[in-house]
Design an enzyme around this catalytic site. Structure first.
Site, PDB file in Angstrom:
ATOM      1  N   GLU A 116       0.753  -1.188   0.157  1.00 47.08           N
ATOM      2  CA  GLU A 116      -0.116  -0.014   0.090  1.00 47.08           C
ATOM      3  C   GLU A 116       0.856   1.253  -0.053  1.00 47.08           C
ATOM      4  O   GLU A 116       0.480   2.396   0.321  1.00 47.08           O
ATOM      5  CB  GLU A 116      -1.008   0.105   1.274  1.00 47.08           C
ATOM      6  CG  GLU A 116      -1.870  -1.186   1.428  1.00 47.08           C
ATOM      7  CD  GLU A 116      -2.937  -1.286   0.402  1.00 47.08           C
ATOM      8  OE1 GLU A 116      -2.850  -0.373  -0.610  1.00 47.08           O
ATOM      9  OE2 GLU A 116      -3.736  -2.415   0.175  1.00 47.08           O
ATOM     10  N   HIS A 140      -2.868   2.545   8.056  1.00 43.11           N
ATOM     11  CA  HIS A 140      -3.865   1.350   7.623  1.00 43.11           C
ATOM     12  C   HIS A 140      -4.040   0.395   8.612  1.00 43.11           C
ATOM     13  O   HIS A 140      -2.853  -0.222   8.748  1.00 43.11           O
ATOM     14  CB  HIS A 140      -3.601   1.089   6.288  1.00 43.11           C
ATOM     15  CG  HIS A 140      -4.536  -0.122   5.479  1.00 43.11           C
ATOM     16  ND1 HIS A 140      -5.776   0.118   5.752  1.00 43.11           N
ATOM     17  CD2 HIS A 140      -3.924  -1.157   5.002  1.00 43.11           C
ATOM     18  CE1 HIS A 140      -5.981  -1.158   4.985  1.00 43.11           C
ATOM     19  NE2 HIS A 140      -5.128  -1.658   4.900  1.00 43.11           N
ATOM     20  N   HIS A 142      -6.954  -3.115   9.941  1.00 45.42           N
ATOM     21  CA  HIS A 142      -8.203  -3.808   9.591  1.00 45.42           C
ATOM     22  C   HIS A 142      -8.851  -4.182  10.844  1.00 45.42           C
ATOM     23  O   HIS A 142      -9.043  -5.445  11.385  1.00 45.42           O
ATOM     24  CB  HIS A 142      -7.504  -5.445   9.218  1.00 45.42           C
ATOM     25  CG  HIS A 142      -7.149  -5.289   7.712  1.00 45.42           C
ATOM     26  ND1 HIS A 142      -6.190  -6.303   7.133  1.00 45.42           N
ATOM     27  CD2 HIS A 142      -6.625  -4.302   7.024  1.00 45.42           C
ATOM     28  CE1 HIS A 142      -5.788  -6.149   6.228  1.00 45.42           C
ATOM     29  NE2 HIS A 142      -5.937  -4.715   5.897  1.00 45.42           N
ATOM     30  N   GLU A 170     -17.779  11.718  22.154  1.00 46.81           N
ATOM     31  CA  GLU A 170     -16.741  12.492  21.905  1.00 46.81           C
ATOM     32  C   GLU A 170     -16.173  12.359  20.531  1.00 46.81           C
ATOM     33  O   GLU A 170     -15.323  13.139  20.006  1.00 46.81           O
ATOM     34  CB  GLU A 170     -15.253  11.708  22.624  1.00 46.81           C
ATOM     35  CG  GLU A 170     -15.299  11.915  23.884  1.00 46.81           C
ATOM     36  CD  GLU A 170     -15.048  13.264  24.767  1.00 46.81           C
ATOM     37  OE1 GLU A 170     -13.919  13.837  24.076  1.00 46.81           O
ATOM     38  OE2 GLU A 170     -15.641  13.753  25.318  1.00 46.81           O
ATOM     39  N   HIS A 211     -12.572  -4.095   3.935  1.00 51.97           N
ATOM     40  CA  HIS A 211     -11.181  -4.007   4.061  1.00 51.97           C
ATOM     41  C   HIS A 211     -10.503  -3.315   5.498  1.00 51.97           C
ATOM     42  O   HIS A 211      -9.974  -4.164   6.192  1.00 51.97           O
ATOM     43  CB  HIS A 211     -10.527  -3.556   2.730  1.00 51.97           C
ATOM     44  CG  HIS A 211      -9.125  -3.537   2.939  1.00 51.97           C
ATOM     45  ND1 HIS A 211      -8.370  -3.959   1.669  1.00 51.97           N
ATOM     46  CD2 HIS A 211      -8.096  -3.544   3.713  1.00 51.97           C
ATOM     47  CE1 HIS A 211      -6.992  -3.964   1.801  1.00 51.97           C
ATOM     48  NE2 HIS A 211      -6.899  -3.927   3.044  1.00 51.97           N
TER      49      HIS A 211
HETATM   50  P1  13P Z   1       1.093  -5.511   3.142  1.00 57.07           P
HETATM   51  O1  13P Z   1       1.715  -6.672   3.750  1.00 57.07           O
HETATM   52  O2  13P Z   1       1.896  -5.408   1.877  1.00 57.07           O
HETATM   53  O3  13P Z   1       1.395  -4.025   3.934  1.00 57.07           O
HETATM   54  O4  13P Z   1      -0.230  -5.447   2.898  1.00 57.07           O
HETATM   55  C1  13P Z   1      -1.113  -5.735   3.779  1.00 57.07           C
HETATM   56  C2  13P Z   1      -2.401  -4.831   3.829  1.00 57.07           C
HETATM   57  O5  13P Z   1      -3.086  -4.659   4.546  1.00 57.07           O
HETATM   58  C3  13P Z   1      -2.859  -4.513   2.360  1.00 57.07           C
HETATM   59  O6  13P Z   1      -3.961  -3.739   2.375  1.00 57.07           O
HETATM   60 ZN    ZN Z   2      -5.258  -3.885   4.237  1.00 59.49          ZN
END
Ligand code: 13P
Ligand code: ZN
Length: 275
Positions: A116, A140, A142, A170, A211
């Site tokens: 990413e 980023h 998950h 909040e 995602h």
């Molecule tokens: P990477 O291992 O390449 O960072 O990918 C993980 C991920 O969350 C892809 O969206």
């Molecule tokens: Zn991801």
């Protein structure tokens, strides 16, 4: 100074560990980048090496010419960052045009920065502009609850921002601009990078449907705090809708306006119902 002795690198590693402990980083899920300050680069430059090749990014960010980023490695596990940082993370130098990079430190067992990286670089590029250079962190992750919400709400910034603001008092103070939403896309390339960075012109966080979430900020505390606040609100939202009970009361639009007034933040007017 050794790279791993620098307080900023230690803070980066701590944030990776914090994200792992929250359960947001199964396997290699998620990635973190930090745009180093010039004095931080100067302090650790002695350990940089320059034999690794320049690599094209597939996107272009001329305003990041020559900048240095700490990044997690593609396929590397957040769980392992604190245990073996030199194999799990890297420092990348951007080329002069801002469309390529080379690894100057880290990933000692091989590899490349996160898949990413194009999204991170495009997000850095627009957030640097939007914040007069303040933004340094793109994160980023998950987190399960914000992902769960993308199955049951319309994929609009208004629907997500309102649902999150109404899930914890909040929230409107922490993210008064709301959150952007990107519909489902193939991860890891230029297309999702461009779509996300369009939203990051206006928002400091963007949901990726089915995602995860991107968050940005000036430092590790603020950026981690934004991710944490959004995911906690999402958890409350999902608990409420999963409870099977009808919603008896919520934070109304009048309440949101009252919070904005007292906390001196400006909520995005188009996300509020009429007065
Ligand atoms: P990477 O291992 O390449 O960072 O990918 C993980 C991920 O969350 C892809 O969206
Ligand atoms: Zn991801």
């Amino acid at each position: 100074m050794k790279v791993l002795s620098h307080p900023t690198i230690k803070a980066y590693i701590r944030m990776c560990q914090d994200g792992w402990e929250q359960g947001w980083h199964e396997r290699n899920g998620g990635n973190l980048t930090y745009r180093l300050k010039a004095d931080e680069v100067d302090a650790i430059r002695e350990e940089f090496t320059f034999e690794r090749p320049w690599t094209e990014l597939g996107v272009s960010a001329p305003n990041l010419s020559g900048e240095h980023f700490i990044a997690t490695g593609s396929g590397k596990f957040f769980r392992n960052v604190a245990l073996c940082p030199e194999e799990s993370i890297c420092i990348c130098e951007m080329n002069e045009r801002g469309d390529g990079y080379r690894v100057v430190w880290g990933l000692t067992a091989g590899g490349r920065p996160t898949s990413e990286f194009p999204s991170h670089i495009m997000n850095h590029s627009v957030r640097v502009k939007a914040t007069n250079g303040e933004c340094r962190v793109i994160y980023h992750a998950h987190p399960a609850n914000i992902i769960a919400m993308t199955y049951i709400l319309p994929l609009t910034a208004k629907a997500f921002s309102r649902a999150l603001w109404q899930s914890a008092t909040e929230c409107p103070v922490v993210f008064p601009d709301g959150v952007g939403v990107v519909g489902w896309m193939v991860p890891g390339g230029a297309d999702i990078a461009l779509a996300t960075s369009e939203l990051m012109k206006e928002f400091d966080a963007a949901v990726w449907a089915h995602h995860g979430l991107f968050a940005s900020g000036p430092d590790f505390d603020i950026t981690f705090g934004l991710m944490h606040t959004i995911e906690k609100a999402a958890e409350i939202y999902m608990k409420v809708v999963s409870s099977g009970k009808p919603v008896m009361q919520t934070i109304t639009d009048a309440d949101l306006r009252a919070i904005a007034r007292d906390f001196k933040v400006t909520l995005r007017e188009e996300f509020l119902d009429e007065k």
